[in-house]
Write a protein that holds these residues in place. Structure first.
Motif, PDB file in Angstrom:
ATOM      1  N   GLU A   1       0.892  -1.209  -0.179  1.00 47.00           N
ATOM      2  CA  GLU A   1      -0.091  -0.048   0.103  1.00 47.00           C
ATOM      3  C   GLU A   1       0.978   1.345  -0.038  1.00 47.00           C
ATOM      4  N   LEU A   2       2.133   1.029   0.410  1.00 45.66           N
ATOM      5  CA  LEU A   2       3.033   2.149   0.508  1.00 45.66           C
ATOM      6  C   LEU A   2       4.047   2.326  -0.647  1.00 45.66           C
ATOM      7  N   PHE A   3       4.241   1.162  -0.958  1.00 48.94           N
ATOM      8  CA  PHE A   3       5.376   1.195  -2.012  1.00 48.94           C
ATOM      9  C   PHE A   3       4.715   0.027  -3.233  1.00 48.94           C
ATOM     10  N   ALA A   4       4.932   0.769  -4.440  1.00 50.31           N
ATOM     11  CA  ALA A   4       4.379  -0.074  -5.669  1.00 50.31           C
ATOM     12  C   ALA A   4       4.889  -1.575  -5.751  1.00 50.31           C
ATOM     13  N   ASP A   5       6.290  -1.748  -5.558  1.00 47.71           N
ATOM     14  CA  ASP A   5       6.913  -3.001  -5.410  1.00 47.71           C
ATOM     15  C   ASP A   5       8.262  -3.051  -4.900  1.00 47.71           C
ATOM     16  N   LYS A   6       9.243  -3.955  -4.868  1.00 51.94           N
ATOM     17  CA  LYS A   6      10.180  -4.043  -4.260  1.00 51.94           C
ATOM     18  C   LYS A   6      11.478  -3.068  -4.768  1.00 51.94           C
ATOM     19  N   ASN A   7      11.321  -2.895  -6.098  1.00 49.75           N
ATOM     20  CA  ASN A   7      12.125  -2.050  -6.731  1.00 49.75           C
ATOM     21  C   ASN A   7      11.746  -0.470  -6.465  1.00 49.75           C
ATOM     22  N   ASP A   8      10.450   0.018  -6.017  1.00 45.00           N
ATOM     23  CA  ASP A   8      10.021   1.296  -5.521  1.00 45.00           C
ATOM     24  C   ASP A   8      10.655   1.511  -4.002  1.00 45.00           C
ATOM     25  N   LEU A   9      10.501   0.193  -3.430  1.00 48.46           N
ATOM     26  CA  LEU A   9      11.028   0.502  -1.931  1.00 48.46           C
ATOM     27  C   LEU A   9      12.554   0.574  -1.980  1.00 48.46           C
ATOM     28  N   VAL A  10      13.312  -0.270  -2.726  1.00 47.80           N
ATOM     29  CA  VAL A  10      14.712  -0.150  -2.729  1.00 47.80           C
ATOM     30  C   VAL A  10      15.173   1.362  -3.238  1.00 47.80           C
ATOM     31  N   ASN A  11      14.477   1.904  -4.402  1.00 51.39           N
ATOM     32  CA  ASN A  11      14.809   3.171  -4.820  1.00 51.39           C
ATOM     33  C   ASN A  11      14.627   4.086  -3.769  1.00 51.39           C
ATOM     34  N   THR A  12      13.726   4.172  -3.140  1.00 50.34           N
ATOM     35  CA  THR A  12      13.465   5.094  -1.930  1.00 50.34           C
ATOM     36  C   THR A  12      14.398   4.783  -1.051  1.00 50.34           C
TER      37      THR A  12
END
Length: 193
Positions: free
Chosen positions: A44-55
């Motif tokens: 719900e907070l991050f689109a996917d793992k890549n989005d989380l890692v990029n953040t």
């Protein structure tokens, strides 16, 4: 969401995991379990793992920029001393993370741009310092600051990826800078480092 499992906590926890284990080794399930939240909550907070890692990489980049700015503010000493402080901070930065993280970020296309940006920040600062050294005739006149900074950083990264100890990189850097220095620069290095 579990109390305390804020977006910032998720980023901080993920950042610690990827720095310690590398990007490929970290799983979203593991992050959610460590924080006591569901994968659904995480998504719900991050689109996917890549989005989380990029953040997380963005947060790490901000921290790096703060370290570079702190080095820039410490103006005491001659340009060679400032270069040593900056180079040592770069080396410390390489050892803040596991070598698998460095390998992952450098080789995964989706993160390579972040790696290049990170590297260019350090490169720019080193070039500025090397130019100041050359202006004060502390480096040999035929030293090209851009090429020298690039080669120095590339070699230190490769040494880190190949398992060299942090102290070895400090010594390597000192030796390379000493070899590029004028007689006056060598005297300053020998007296101050």
């Amino acid at each position: 969401m579990k109390r305390g499992a804020t977006r910032e906590e998720i980023i901080r926890t993920t950042q610690e995991l990827i720095a310690r284990n590398g990007i490929r080794a970290v799983r979203v399930d593991e992050i959610a379990q460590m924080l006591g939240i569901s994968k659904r909550t995480l998504y719900e907070l991050f689109a996917d793992k890549n989005d989380l890692v990029n953040t997380c990489l963005d947060a790490m980049n901000r921290q790096q920029q703060q370290r570079i700015a702190a080095c820039r503010r410490r103006r005491a000493g001659n340009p060679l001393q400032r270069i040593f402080r900056l180079a040592n901070e770069y080396i410390d930065d390489l050892y803040r993370v596991d070598h698998t993280f460095l390998s992952d970020i450098r080789r995964r296309e989706v993160f390579a741009g972040r790696f290049d940006g990170h590297r260019m920040s350090w490169h720019k600062e080193l070039v500025t310092g090397l130019e100041a050294c050359r202006e004060q005739q502390l480096l040999l006149p035929d030293i090209d600051p851009e090429a020298f900074a690039d080669r120095l950083m590339s070699t230190m990264l490769e040494l880190r990826l190949n398992g060299s100890e942090c102290e070895e990189l400090y010594f390597f850097c000192r030796t390379i800078l000493r070899g590029a220095a004028t007689k006056h620069g060598i005297d300053l290095i020998d007296r101050n480092t």
